[in-house]
Design a protein around this motif. Structure first.
Motif, mmCIF file in Angstrom:
data_model
loop_
_atom_site.group_PDB
_atom_site.id
_atom_site.type_symbol
_atom_site.label_atom_id
_atom_site.label_comp_id
_atom_site.label_asym_id
_atom_site.label_seq_id
_atom_site.Cartn_x
_atom_site.Cartn_y
_atom_site.Cartn_z
ATOM 1 N N SER A 1 74.073 35.122 35.794
ATOM 2 C CA SER A 1 75.462 34.832 36.146
ATOM 3 C C SER A 1 75.723 34.754 37.646
ATOM 4 O O SER A 1 76.762 34.228 38.048
ATOM 5 C CB SER A 1 76.390 35.898 35.538
ATOM 6 O OG SER A 1 76.053 37.182 36.046
ATOM 7 N N LYS A 2 74.826 35.257 38.486
ATOM 8 C CA LYS A 2 75.087 35.309 39.931
ATOM 9 C C LYS A 2 74.186 34.333 40.672
ATOM 10 O O LYS A 2 73.001 34.227 40.388
ATOM 11 C CB LYS A 2 74.888 36.730 40.459
ATOM 12 C CG LYS A 2 75.910 37.721 39.919
ATOM 13 C CD LYS A 2 75.712 39.101 40.515
ATOM 14 C CE LYS A 2 76.745 40.085 39.980
ATOM 15 N NZ LYS A 2 76.558 41.442 40.542
ATOM 16 N N ASP B 1 79.884 33.967 41.146
ATOM 17 C CA ASP B 1 79.746 34.435 39.771
ATOM 18 C C ASP B 1 80.088 33.291 38.819
ATOM 19 O O ASP B 1 81.181 32.719 38.872
ATOM 20 C CB ASP B 1 80.675 35.624 39.514
ATOM 21 C CG ASP B 1 80.300 36.366 38.237
ATOM 22 O OD1 ASP B 1 79.556 35.796 37.418
ATOM 23 O OD2 ASP B 1 80.735 37.519 38.067
#
Length: 410
Positions: A132-133, A147
């Motif tokens: 997600s990052k 994000d």
């Protein structure tokens, strides 16, 4: 163990590292000005997603095109795949524009974001830290973390302190990496590695390590992790190995141009270079590559297709060739059309070195002869001035009288 490499023109190849040969080669992209930018392995769907300047192409592992979609806004920088129940992927552009796509929808953007309208700030590279990052490194701005779930920037760094003249330090980062769960490392234009704490936003770097082994007139380029080392490369193709505190340990040999990608596969370090070679290293054996494979095109990026746990790549020892005039002519005819600044011929190195030395000796001999001639000319000129014979007056009169007598007799 198999890997898939792709060059700028969209020619994909399956390379088997054990047998050290190319199993399959096939062009995928078509059209002018449609160079390959990035390539990702979609393990959930068992296919490969290829991003080019104008299109987004999905193929299977046999290089058969499944889907192909034109991009409304071309020339994207890179993309990432977000894994989840509904699979999505996100495109990033240099002007800090972000486009979100859903896999099953006909490649239409679900959402387009413009996070910064400042034209002086450019996005240099994106590095996916986890599912997600994404780490974003810029020109003109400290690094950020984006994000994918919240579709927002969750962490921003702060610039270093001003210099001794109280001027702002220029920001231009080239690459980054996740060192652990709490810190990241960023490669800067000042040939330094800055370590940031990602748990605290708006903070200056914790440490800044100066890479002293870099040659003059060159910059750091990439960074990756390999076993217990931090591997750093330069724009000239130098590769250095450092420990956790960035203390120099080793230097890898064999690269002749800038490196496009470095990746650890099992116990090996695999690199692709602009000299058209793919190299495999094992630091436990020696600093030279176990083998190098000429891909005949400049590889832009590669991904891992199949990983075998028990793989032993043996070092290929080349036979020593004793060169003579006949072999030299054959080698010259064989490599006549290749570019010397991108192709390295290690087995012709001795022959070229002898030829270079002969040329230097000939130039020196010619310079010595020219200097001798100049000295001789100067010496002759000075000698003429000193020993120039002046006519005697008495002789002139006598000659004049003799001449007048001869005329009278006639």
């Amino acid at each position: 163990m198999q890997i898939i490499s792709g060059d700028e023109n969209g020619i994909l190849k399956i390379i088997e590292l054990e047998k050290q040969n190319v199993l399959l080669s096939k062009p995928i992209l078509e059209g002018e000005n449609n160079k390959l930018i990035s390539m990702k392995d979609n393990k959930i769907k068992n296919n490969i997603i290829i991003l080019s300047q104008k299109q987004l192409t999905i193929i299977n592992y046999e290089f058969q095109i499944l889907e192909q979609h034109d991009l409304k806004e071309p020339n994207a920088l890179d993309f990432v795949i977000e894994s989840g129940q509904i699979q999505k992927f996100t495109l990033f552009y240099q002007n800090f524009q972000i486009a979100h796509f859903q896999y099953d929808v006909k490649m239409k953007p679900l959402k387009v974001q413009q996070l910064n309208e400042n034209k002086k700030i450019k996005l240099n590279k994106i590095i996916q830290l986890d599912d997600s990052k994404v780490l974003l490194v810029f020109q003109g701005q400290p690094p950020n973390i984006y994000d994918l779930k919240t579709q927002s920037i969750t962490w921003k760094a702060r610039n270093v302190a001003n210099d001794i003249y109280d001027l702002q330090v220029k920001m231009d980062d080239f690459d980054g990496i996740k060192l652990d769960d709490y810190s990241i490392g960023v490669v800067t234009m000042h040939n330094t590695i800055r370590v940031y704490d990602i748990t605290k936003p708006n903070q200056r770097p914790l440490f800044e390590y100066k890479i002293k082994e870099v040659e003059k007139n060159t910059k750091l380029d990439q960074i990756c992790l390999y076993k217990q080392y931090r591997v750093v490369s330069t724009q000239k193709g130098e590769v250095f190995l450092y420990d956790k505190d960035f203390i120099f340990k080793k230097k890898l040999q064999g690269h002749g141009a800038s490196i496009r990608q470095m990746l650890q596969i099992n116990q090996y370090l695999v690199t692709t270079c602009l000299d058209r070679y793919l190299r495999v290293y094992d630091e436990e054996q020696e600093l030279k590559p176990l083998f190098s494979l000429n891909t005949k095109q400049r590889p832009q990026v590669f991904i891992v297709k199949q990983i075998d746990d028990n793989v032993n790549i043996e070092k290929v020892e080349k036979e020593q060739i004793h060169w003579n005039v006949q072999n030299g002519k054959q080698a010259k005819a064989r490599f006549e059309g290749m570019r010397r600044h991108t192709i390295r011929l290690p087995y012709l190195q001795k022959m070229f070195e002898n030829h270079r030395i002969k040329k230097i000796i000939q130039k020196k001999k010619q310079q010595i002869l020219e200097n001798k001639q100049e000295v001789k000319q100067e010496y002759d000129g000075v000698r003429r001035k000193i020993f120039k014979k002046k006519p005697i007056r008495g002789v002139q009169k006598v000659k004049g009288a003799l001449l007048t007598n001869k005329k009278k007799n006639k």
